[in-house]
Design an enzyme around this catalytic site. Sequence first.
Site, PDB file in Angstrom:
ATOM      1  N   THR A  25     -26.512  27.789 -53.663  1.00 38.65           N
ATOM      2  CA  THR A  25     -26.473  27.420 -55.227  1.00 38.65           C
ATOM      3  C   THR A  25     -25.140  27.359 -55.686  1.00 38.65           C
ATOM      4  O   THR A  25     -24.849  26.605 -56.662  1.00 38.65           O
ATOM      5  CB  THR A  25     -27.268  28.415 -55.944  1.00 38.65           C
ATOM      6  OG1 THR A  25     -28.707  28.197 -55.336  1.00 38.65           O
ATOM      7  CG2 THR A  25     -27.320  28.136 -57.379  1.00 38.65           C
ATOM      8  N   SER A  28     -29.595  28.557 -48.098  1.00 33.30           N
ATOM      9  CA  SER A  28     -29.729  29.594 -47.168  1.00 33.30           C
ATOM     10  C   SER A  28     -31.023  30.025 -46.705  1.00 33.30           C
ATOM     11  O   SER A  28     -31.280  30.860 -45.761  1.00 33.30           O
ATOM     12  CB  SER A  28     -28.893  30.886 -47.857  1.00 33.30           C
ATOM     13  OG  SER A  28     -29.722  31.435 -48.692  1.00 33.30           O
ATOM     14  N   THR A  56     -27.777  32.591 -51.939  1.00 28.48           N
ATOM     15  CA  THR A  56     -28.233  34.059 -52.221  1.00 28.48           C
ATOM     16  C   THR A  56     -29.503  34.423 -51.651  1.00 28.48           C
ATOM     17  O   THR A  56     -29.724  35.669 -51.431  1.00 28.48           O
ATOM     18  CB  THR A  56     -28.273  34.487 -53.739  1.00 28.48           C
ATOM     19  OG1 THR A  56     -29.239  33.627 -54.460  1.00 28.48           O
ATOM     20  CG2 THR A  56     -26.869  33.902 -54.780  1.00 28.48           C
ATOM     21  N   ASP A  57     -30.205  33.592 -51.317  1.00 29.14           N
ATOM     22  CA  ASP A  57     -31.390  34.130 -50.697  1.00 29.14           C
ATOM     23  C   ASP A  57     -31.343  34.832 -49.481  1.00 29.14           C
ATOM     24  O   ASP A  57     -32.307  35.794 -49.369  1.00 29.14           O
ATOM     25  CB  ASP A  57     -32.418  32.712 -50.420  1.00 29.14           C
ATOM     26  CG  ASP A  57     -32.973  32.333 -51.789  1.00 29.14           C
ATOM     27  OD1 ASP A  57     -32.760  32.744 -52.919  1.00 29.14           O
ATOM     28  OD2 ASP A  57     -33.612  31.164 -51.770  1.00 29.14           O
TER      29      ASP A  57
HETATM   30  C1  SIN Z   1     -29.722  29.332 -51.247  1.00 28.45           C
HETATM   31  O1  SIN Z   1     -29.967  30.713 -51.019  1.00 28.45           O
HETATM   32  O2  SIN Z   1     -28.818  28.625 -50.714  1.00 28.45           O
HETATM   33  C2  SIN Z   1     -30.149  28.740 -52.604  1.00 28.45           C
HETATM   34  C3  SIN Z   1     -30.418  30.019 -53.779  1.00 28.45           C
HETATM   35  C4  SIN Z   1     -29.058  30.457 -54.258  1.00 28.45           C
HETATM   36  O3  SIN Z   1     -28.040  30.396 -53.674  1.00 28.45           O
HETATM   37  O4  SIN Z   1     -29.269  31.475 -55.200  1.00 28.45           O
END
Ligand code: SIN
Length: 301
Positions: free
Chosen positions: A10, A56, A89-90
Amino acid sequence: MIHLLATGGTIAGEADPASGGARYTAAVRPVEALVAAVPGLAADALSAEQVLSVDSKDMTPADWLTILSAARRALGGAATDGLVILHGTDTLEETAWFLHLSLPPGKAVVVTGAMRPADHPAADGPANLLAAVRLAASPAARDKGVLVVMNGTPHGARDVVKARTHGLDAFESAAAWTSARPDGRFADVDFAPLPRVDILPGYAGAPPDLIDASVAGGARGLVLALAGHGSVPASWLPALRRARNGGVAIVRASRCAGPVIRNANADDDGEGWLTAGSLPPPKARIALMLSLAAGRPFTSD
Ligand code: SIN
């Protein structure tokens, strides 16, 4: 010099015009654009590399190996004082833990991401990137293993979890980052493809057929993400014994926070099961994958 490895997420995302602002697409902007969006970054003390461009949720063990070789290469360079990794973040905590176990301790390694896409009017990515670069350049981050920084707060790779789906404060950890210890127990290993290890969730009525399906699919290890104190359903025992007799490593873990204590509510020694201790199932899985790949004993320490 701080070296930046970008992998997508993200932090590099943009709103999806087709969704009328309801959704966004991760991993759109290149690392150069992310660096240019941070006025306080001294560009001459940074080098940057786009390693992957993924959301991710789609990160794979093969991708971890790609990040690992880029990270080892960068850390091996005399000019590199520290490393910053930009990540979705995932599954950020999984990559951070994987690198914590497989990178040499010493130089600072800091992973960050963002909860809001790069074109959000109050994007958190630029502040997170700046905080990560500053932390990686600080002597305080050395010899801590891999750190994560989000929303102004550093975390150790072992303890950090994404605890909430929303909010800038989505990440938390049980222990202060200042007490984080380096690991790097697999820093000497050149991994070929990592073995398949599956996580099987325990819940009321969970069918044991999933165990046989995983083993038939080629799993060399199973992490049981069970209820309570890693409580194994009686209906799972025959399939687990078949798997174990076939050489599959089995780790008893819990879907709750808190330790799974060996032999405390199951005959781990008798069944030949490993226990996750305080590692949550996704991190126990990574430790088991690396142990199997390296031919070394699994430990939840
Ligand atoms: C991801 O994990 O690539 C999408 C969600 C995020 O980064 O918060």
